[in-house]
Design a protein around this motif. Structure first.
Motif, PDB file in Angstrom:
ATOM      1  N   ALA A  42     -11.981  12.651   0.742  1.00 56.01           N
ATOM      2  CA  ALA A  42     -11.044  11.761   1.431  1.00 56.01           C
ATOM      3  C   ALA A  42      -9.740  12.474   1.779  1.00 56.01           C
ATOM      4  CB  ALA A  42     -10.749  10.525   0.586  1.00 56.01           C
ATOM      5  N   ARG A  43      -9.110  11.969   2.802  1.00 58.49           N
ATOM      6  CA  ARG A  43      -7.803  12.443   3.272  1.00 58.49           C
ATOM      7  C   ARG A  43      -6.889  11.232   3.364  1.00 58.49           C
ATOM      8  NH1 ARG A  43      -5.382  12.415   8.339  1.00 58.49           N
ATOM      9  NH2 ARG A  43      -3.915  14.116   8.783  1.00 58.49           N
ATOM     10  N   PHE A  44      -5.712  11.322   2.760  1.00 59.43           N
ATOM     11  CA  PHE A  44      -4.761  10.228   2.716  1.00 59.43           C
ATOM     12  C   PHE A  44      -3.487  10.614   3.476  1.00 59.43           C
ATOM     13  CE2 PHE A  44      -7.397  10.216  -0.996  1.00 59.43           C
ATOM     14  CZ  PHE A  44      -7.625   8.894  -1.331  1.00 59.43           C
ATOM     15  N   THR A  74       0.817  -1.199   0.000  1.00 60.75           N
ATOM     16  CA  THR A  74       0.000   0.000   0.000  1.00 60.75           C
ATOM     17  C   THR A  74       0.854   1.253   0.000  1.00 60.75           C
ATOM     18  OG1 THR A  74      -1.733   1.212   1.176  1.00 60.75           O
ATOM     19  CG2 THR A  74      -0.173  -0.036   2.532  1.00 60.75           C
ATOM     20  N   GLU A  75       0.315   2.292  -0.605  1.00 62.16           N
ATOM     21  CA  GLU A  75       0.982   3.598  -0.617  1.00 62.16           C
ATOM     22  C   GLU A  75       0.669   4.374   0.655  1.00 62.16           C
ATOM     23  OE1 GLU A  75       3.307   6.518  -2.691  1.00 62.16           O
ATOM     24  OE2 GLU A  75       2.805   4.460  -3.239  1.00 62.16           O
ATOM     25  N   TRP A  76      -0.413   3.958   1.351  1.00 63.62           N
ATOM     26  CA  TRP A  76      -0.968   4.771   2.425  1.00 63.62           C
ATOM     27  C   TRP A  76      -0.896   4.081   3.787  1.00 63.62           C
ATOM     28  CZ3 TRP A  76      -1.150   8.879  -0.312  1.00 63.62           C
ATOM     29  CH2 TRP A  76      -1.594   8.843  -1.631  1.00 63.62           C
ATOM     30  N   ASP A  77      -0.720   4.911   4.820  1.00 61.75           N
ATOM     31  CA  ASP A  77      -0.840   4.429   6.192  1.00 61.75           C
ATOM     32  C   ASP A  77      -2.281   4.536   6.675  1.00 61.75           C
ATOM     33  OD1 ASP A  77       1.673   3.532   6.749  1.00 61.75           O
ATOM     34  OD2 ASP A  77       2.398   5.431   7.570  1.00 61.75           O
ATOM     35  N   ALA A  78      -2.995   5.546   6.199  1.00 66.03           N
ATOM     36  CA  ALA A  78      -4.385   5.739   6.627  1.00 66.03           C
ATOM     37  C   ALA A  78      -5.163   6.490   5.551  1.00 66.03           C
ATOM     38  CB  ALA A  78      -4.440   6.508   7.941  1.00 66.03           C
ATOM     39  N   VAL A  79      -6.426   6.141   5.421  1.00 66.49           N
ATOM     40  CA  VAL A  79      -7.328   6.826   4.489  1.00 66.49           C
ATOM     41  C   VAL A  79      -8.629   7.118   5.226  1.00 66.49           C
ATOM     42  CG1 VAL A  79      -8.570   6.752   2.305  1.00 66.49           C
ATOM     43  CG2 VAL A  79      -6.351   5.612   2.502  1.00 66.49           C
ATOM     44  N   THR A  80      -9.030   8.376   5.248  1.00 59.83           N
ATOM     45  CA  THR A  80     -10.293   8.793   5.858  1.00 59.83           C
ATOM     46  C   THR A  80     -11.246   9.222   4.760  1.00 59.83           C
ATOM     47  OG1 THR A  80      -9.167   9.534   7.877  1.00 59.83           O
ATOM     48  CG2 THR A  80     -11.387  10.370   7.481  1.00 59.83           C
ATOM     49  N   GLY A 135     -12.782   3.396   2.011  1.00 56.55           N
ATOM     50  CA  GLY A 135     -11.503   3.566   2.692  1.00 56.55           C
ATOM     51  C   GLY A 135     -10.610   2.347   2.562  1.00 56.55           C
ATOM     52  N   VAL A 136     -11.182   1.178   2.766  1.00 56.99           N
ATOM     53  CA  VAL A 136     -10.417  -0.065   2.631  1.00 56.99           C
ATOM     54  C   VAL A 136      -9.959  -0.249   1.189  1.00 56.99           C
ATOM     55  CG1 VAL A 136     -10.526  -2.570   2.822  1.00 56.99           C
ATOM     56  CG2 VAL A 136     -11.580  -1.155   4.582  1.00 56.99           C
ATOM     57  N   ALA A 137     -10.841   0.030   0.245  1.00 54.11           N
ATOM     58  CA  ALA A 137     -10.483  -0.120  -1.169  1.00 54.11           C
ATOM     59  C   ALA A 137      -9.373   0.842  -1.553  1.00 54.11           C
ATOM     60  CB  ALA A 137     -11.711   0.118  -2.043  1.00 54.11           C
ATOM     61  N   ALA A 138      -9.392   2.058  -0.996  1.00 52.39           N
ATOM     62  CA  ALA A 138      -8.360   3.037  -1.307  1.00 52.39           C
ATOM     63  C   ALA A 138      -6.987   2.557  -0.836  1.00 52.39           C
ATOM     64  CB  ALA A 138      -8.702   4.379  -0.663  1.00 52.39           C
TER      65      ALA A 138
END
Length: 265
Positions: A250-252, A210-216, A229-232
């Motif tokens: 969304a916020r990444f 994954t590129e991300w630690d968290a996605v809101t 969020g999970v799909a992102a």
């Protein structure tokens, strides 16, 4: 003044905020009842949970309760919307080694629901805990707002939904690591976190996934906010464009701690 109550159940922190403090005890009781019902249906760690009847059917049609049918439909809808990133079938129990060669590997695409009758392929085993919790957040917020005629914000874990009228100043909802955001009334927000691991080899593998630690994500309902969020997380750098195509906010947070947002955030 907003009344707030918190407790822990089904492995998650539950929080309810209501715009009428006097309504808080009844609101908490309504939410607890909704959660208890869903937990009795979907908690795979409970021997009496209805989900076991579906998992033991092994290719045979099985009649389920109306609520169980609705929860399974929700889980399958999210699976389709996320191209399987949110999969209602457990990978542990749907392992190819456990399925005889005459049977193909089970897929959520092969699951059929006709009214309250569920047909799942041989070898399929459901775990819809997370989507059921998100579905319950939506239902609980709407129930409290309707029954008690007040504004409500209901959170289970990292998923929150609002309903009814908002308090003065709006719903100020914490965003992990970034203060608060005003959540539009009648919408929902969910944060998905990348898996963490203590073993270096596992941590490296997770980082590569994954590129991300968290996605809101903010959406019209908690179920879709959670699923998106999970799909992102699963889509890596292409997630921002995918989120914007679905007209979501969304916020990444990337692996270096940098924050990226959609234009509408």
């Amino acid at each position: 003044m907003v009344g707030v109550d918190k407790w822990k159940v089904w492995g998650s922190v539950v929080e309810v905020d209501v715009t009428e403090t006097a309504a808080l005890p009844e609101a908490a009781a309504l939410i607890a009842g909704v959660i208890d019902e869903v937990e009795s249906l979907c908690d795979i760690h409970r021997g009496d949970a209805e989900i076991h009847a579906v998992n033991l059917s092994q290719g045979a049609p099985v009649k389920v309760s109306r609520r169980m049918s609705a929860l399974l439909r929700s889980a399958l809808w999210v699976a389709r919307m996320t191209d399987g990133a949110v999969n209602p079938l457990t990978s542990e129990l749907a392992d190819d080694d456990l399925v005889p060669p005459v049977h193909p590997s089970p897929s959520f695409l092969d699951v059929q629901i006709d009214d309250d009758v569920v047909f799942a392929p041989w070898g399929a085993s459901f775990d819809i805990t997370d989507t059921a919790k998100a579905d319950t957040v939506d239902r609980a917020a709407d129930l409290v707002a309707r029954e008690l005629e007040c504004g409500a914000a209901v959170r289970i874990g990292d998923v929150i939904a609002t309903a009814g009228h908002c308090p003065a100043g709006g719903w100020q909802i914490p965003v992990p690591g970034d203060g608060e955001i005003e959540l539009p009334n009648g919408t929902a927000m969910a944060t998905a976190f990348a898996p963490t691991a203590t073993e270096p080899s596992v941590a490296a593998e997770s980082a590569a996934d994954t590129e991300w630690d968290a996605v809101t994500v903010i959406a019209n309902d908690a179920l879709w906010a959670y699923g998106a969020g999970v799909a992102a997380l699963d889509r890596g750098i292409g997630a921002i464009r995918w989120i914007e195509q679905h007209e979501l906010r969304a916020r990444f947070v990337d692996r270096s701690g940098r924050v990226h947002t959609t234009k509408s955030w």
